[in-house]
Design a protein around this motif. Structure first.
Motif, PDB file in Angstrom:
ATOM      1  N   PHE A  14       0.878  -1.163   0.000  1.00 53.67           N
ATOM      2  CA  PHE A  14       0.000   0.000   0.000  1.00 53.67           C
ATOM      3  C   PHE A  14       0.918   1.216   0.000  1.00 53.67           C
ATOM      4  O   PHE A  14       1.802   1.322   0.845  1.00 53.67           O
ATOM      5  N   ILE A  15       0.717   2.110  -0.963  1.00 50.62           N
ATOM      6  CA  ILE A  15       1.563   3.295  -1.071  1.00 50.62           C
ATOM      7  C   ILE A  15       0.708   4.538  -0.877  1.00 50.62           C
ATOM      8  O   ILE A  15      -0.309   4.718  -1.544  1.00 50.62           O
ATOM      9  N   ALA A  16       1.130   5.378   0.059  1.00 52.86           N
ATOM     10  CA  ALA A  16       0.511   6.688   0.238  1.00 52.86           C
ATOM     11  C   ALA A  16       1.434   7.679  -0.472  1.00 52.86           C
ATOM     12  O   ALA A  16       2.516   7.994   0.010  1.00 52.86           O
ATOM     13  N   TRP A  17       1.028   8.113  -1.660  1.00 49.56           N
ATOM     14  CA  TRP A  17       1.834   8.994  -2.516  1.00 49.56           C
ATOM     15  C   TRP A  17       1.440  10.438  -2.222  1.00 49.56           C
ATOM     16  O   TRP A  17       0.292  10.835  -2.420  1.00 49.56           O
ATOM     17  N   SER A  18       2.381  11.215  -1.723  1.00 51.89           N
ATOM     18  CA  SER A  18       2.118  12.602  -1.347  1.00 51.89           C
ATOM     19  C   SER A  18       3.321  13.464  -1.732  1.00 51.89           C
ATOM     20  O   SER A  18       4.150  13.812  -0.894  1.00 51.89           O
ATOM     21  N   PRO A  19       3.427  13.815  -3.022  1.00 52.24           N
ATOM     22  CA  PRO A  19       4.602  14.573  -3.470  1.00 52.24           C
ATOM     23  C   PRO A  19       4.691  15.949  -2.797  1.00 52.24           C
ATOM     24  O   PRO A  19       3.667  16.547  -2.461  1.00 52.24           O
ATOM     25  N   ASP A  20       5.914  16.397  -2.606  1.00 53.31           N
ATOM     26  CA  ASP A  20       6.145  17.703  -1.979  1.00 53.31           C
ATOM     27  C   ASP A  20       5.438  18.831  -2.724  1.00 53.31           C
ATOM     28  O   ASP A  20       5.057  19.830  -2.124  1.00 53.31           O
ATOM     29  N   THR A  21       5.264  18.667  -4.032  1.00 52.01           N
ATOM     30  CA  THR A  21       4.678  19.732  -4.857  1.00 52.01           C
ATOM     31  C   THR A  21       3.149  19.747  -4.838  1.00 52.01           C
ATOM     32  O   THR A  21       2.544  20.624  -5.445  1.00 52.01           O
ATOM     33  N   SER A  22       2.514  18.789  -4.154  1.00 52.18           N
ATOM     34  CA  SER A  22       1.048  18.778  -4.109  1.00 52.18           C
ATOM     35  C   SER A  22       0.538  19.838  -3.128  1.00 52.18           C
ATOM     36  O   SER A  22       1.273  20.317  -2.264  1.00 52.18           O
ATOM     37  N   ARG A  23      -0.738  20.179  -3.272  1.00 54.87           N
ATOM     38  CA  ARG A  23      -1.345  21.211  -2.432  1.00 54.87           C
ATOM     39  C   ARG A  23      -1.397  20.748  -0.963  1.00 54.87           C
ATOM     40  O   ARG A  23      -1.637  19.579  -0.691  1.00 54.87           O
ATOM     41  N   VAL A  24      -1.223  21.687  -0.046  1.00 57.85           N
ATOM     42  CA  VAL A  24      -1.266  21.381   1.382  1.00 57.85           C
ATOM     43  C   VAL A  24      -2.618  20.779   1.748  1.00 57.85           C
ATOM     44  O   VAL A  24      -2.699  19.793   2.470  1.00 57.85           O
ATOM     45  N   ARG A  25      -3.681  21.346   1.229  1.00 60.09           N
ATOM     46  CA  ARG A  25      -5.038  20.846   1.519  1.00 60.09           C
ATOM     47  C   ARG A  25      -5.167  19.381   1.099  1.00 60.09           C
ATOM     48  O   ARG A  25      -5.692  18.557   1.833  1.00 60.09           O
ATOM     49  N   SER A  26      -4.661  19.054  -0.079  1.00 58.16           N
ATOM     50  CA  SER A  26      -4.722  17.687  -0.582  1.00 58.16           C
ATOM     51  C   SER A  26      -3.928  16.748   0.320  1.00 58.16           C
ATOM     52  O   SER A  26      -4.396  15.654   0.666  1.00 58.16           O
ATOM     53  N   LYS A  27      -2.738  17.163   0.732  1.00 57.16           N
ATOM     54  CA  LYS A  27      -1.915  16.337   1.617  1.00 57.16           C
ATOM     55  C   LYS A  27      -2.651  16.051   2.918  1.00 57.16           C
ATOM     56  O   LYS A  27      -2.619  14.928   3.422  1.00 57.16           O
ATOM     57  N   MET A  28      -3.325  17.062   3.447  1.00 53.26           N
ATOM     58  CA  MET A  28      -4.049  16.894   4.711  1.00 53.26           C
ATOM     59  C   MET A  28      -5.220  15.924   4.549  1.00 53.26           C
ATOM     60  O   MET A  28      -5.444  15.068   5.398  1.00 53.26           O
ATOM     61  N   ILE A  29      -5.963  16.058   3.464  1.00 51.10           N
ATOM     62  CA  ILE A  29      -7.118  15.179   3.236  1.00 51.10           C
ATOM     63  C   ILE A  29      -6.660  13.734   3.071  1.00 51.10           C
ATOM     64  O   ILE A  29      -7.226  12.815   3.665  1.00 51.10           O
ATOM     65  N   TYR A  30      -5.615  13.523   2.277  1.00 48.94           N
ATOM     66  CA  TYR A  30      -5.110  12.161   2.073  1.00 48.94           C
ATOM     67  C   TYR A  30      -4.546  11.581   3.376  1.00 48.94           C
ATOM     68  O   TYR A  30      -4.797  10.421   3.700  1.00 48.94           O
ATOM     69  N   ALA A  31      -3.808  12.383   4.117  1.00 49.80           N
ATOM     70  CA  ALA A  31      -3.218  11.891   5.373  1.00 49.80           C
ATOM     71  C   ALA A  31      -4.297  11.534   6.389  1.00 49.80           C
ATOM     72  O   ALA A  31      -4.205  10.503   7.068  1.00 49.80           O
ATOM     73  N   SER A  32      -5.334  12.355   6.483  1.00 47.77           N
ATOM     74  CA  SER A  32      -6.365  12.116   7.495  1.00 47.77           C
ATOM     75  C   SER A  32      -7.309  10.972   7.113  1.00 47.77           C
ATOM     76  O   SER A  32      -7.974  10.411   7.971  1.00 47.77           O
ATOM     77  N   SER A  33      -7.363  10.611   5.842  1.00 46.95           N
ATOM     78  CA  SER A  33      -8.260   9.548   5.385  1.00 46.95           C
ATOM     79  C   SER A  33      -7.559   8.210   5.200  1.00 46.95           C
ATOM     80  O   SER A  33      -8.210   7.184   5.011  1.00 46.95           O
ATOM     81  N   LYS A  34      -6.234   8.215   5.255  1.00 50.85           N
ATOM     82  CA  LYS A  34      -5.445   7.025   4.908  1.00 50.85           C
ATOM     83  C   LYS A  34      -5.774   5.795   5.750  1.00 50.85           C
ATOM     84  O   LYS A  34      -6.028   4.723   5.204  1.00 50.85           O
ATOM     85  N   ASP A  35      -5.777   5.927   7.058  1.00 55.83           N
ATOM     86  CA  ASP A  35      -5.959   4.748   7.908  1.00 55.83           C
ATOM     87  C   ASP A  35      -7.322   4.102   7.697  1.00 55.83           C
ATOM     88  O   ASP A  35      -7.420   2.882   7.614  1.00 55.83           O
ATOM     89  N   ARG A  36      -8.355   4.919   7.602  1.00 54.45           N
ATOM     90  CA  ARG A  36      -9.690   4.361   7.382  1.00 54.45           C
ATOM     91  C   ARG A  36      -9.745   3.645   6.032  1.00 54.45           C
ATOM     92  O   ARG A  36     -10.291   2.552   5.921  1.00 54.45           O
ATOM     93  N   PHE A  37      -9.179   4.274   4.992  1.00 51.04           N
ATOM     94  CA  PHE A  37      -9.200   3.653   3.673  1.00 51.04           C
ATOM     95  C   PHE A  37      -8.416   2.341   3.679  1.00 51.04           C
ATOM     96  O   PHE A  37      -8.875   1.322   3.167  1.00 51.04           O
ATOM     97  N   LYS A  38      -7.242   2.354   4.273  1.00 56.30           N
ATOM     98  CA  LYS A  38      -6.391   1.160   4.310  1.00 56.30           C
ATOM     99  C   LYS A  38      -7.096  -0.004   5.015  1.00 56.30           C
ATOM    100  O   LYS A  38      -6.955  -1.152   4.613  1.00 56.30           O
ATOM    101  N   ARG A  39      -7.872   0.290   6.051  1.00 54.94           N
ATOM    102  CA  ARG A  39      -8.624  -0.768   6.758  1.00 54.94           C
ATOM    103  C   ARG A  39      -9.646  -1.444   5.855  1.00 54.94           C
ATOM    104  O   ARG A  39     -10.000  -2.595   6.070  1.00 54.94           O
TER     105      ARG A  39
END
Length: 152
Positions: free
Chosen positions: A100-125
């Protein structure tokens, strides 16, 4: 929690993102096909912010290699991905591991990084059978050498 409240107050993080996005049924179905039938080499998932859910963006055919997979990840947008990695053990046995790869490039928007980071664990489950997890901000953090080192 204090950081999440601050981000909510500033409008950077939405309340629903803090609790996780909905997961489209297709995400689980395609993952089960990859896991049980090896129908796909990889799956790339995208969060559709307007629908507030995770959806399948791209499916990699079994013949697709690692290069096809990495080329499918956008250079400046976050994604989740699953990759079925084949390898040969020291005992010369053919095996595979589901990454499982959580891809979060440095150049992506801060808002996008936050949404992906906060949703990752639930999605991975929702994806029962993940064997290895990687977080990557650039391609070197998920190179073939990293995959090989994580399976041993």
């Amino acid at each position: 929690m204090l950081i999440a409240n601050y981000l909510l107050t500033c409008g950077i993080l939405q309340a629903n993102a803090a609790s996780g996005m909905a997961v489209h049924d297709d995400c689980k179905l395609k993952f089960l096909e990859l896991k049980a039938k090896r129908t796909y080499r990889y799956i790339i998932y995208k969060i559709e912010e307007k629908q507030k859910q995770v959806v399948v963006e791209k499916l990699g055919e079994p013949a697709n290699g690692y290069e096809d997979f990495t080329a499918s990840l956008p250079a400046d947008e976050c994604r989740y991905a699953v990759y079925d990695f084949d390898f040969v053990t020291e005992e010369n046995c053919q095996k595979s591991r589901i990454f499982f790869i959580a891809w979060s490039p440095d150049t992506s928007r801060v808002r996008s990084k936050m949404i992906y980071a906060s949703s990752k664990d639930r999605f991975k489950r929702e994806l029962d059978g993940i064997q290895v997890e990687l977080q990557a901000t650039d391609p070197t953090e998920m190179g073939l050498d990293v995959f090989k080192s994580r399976v041993n």
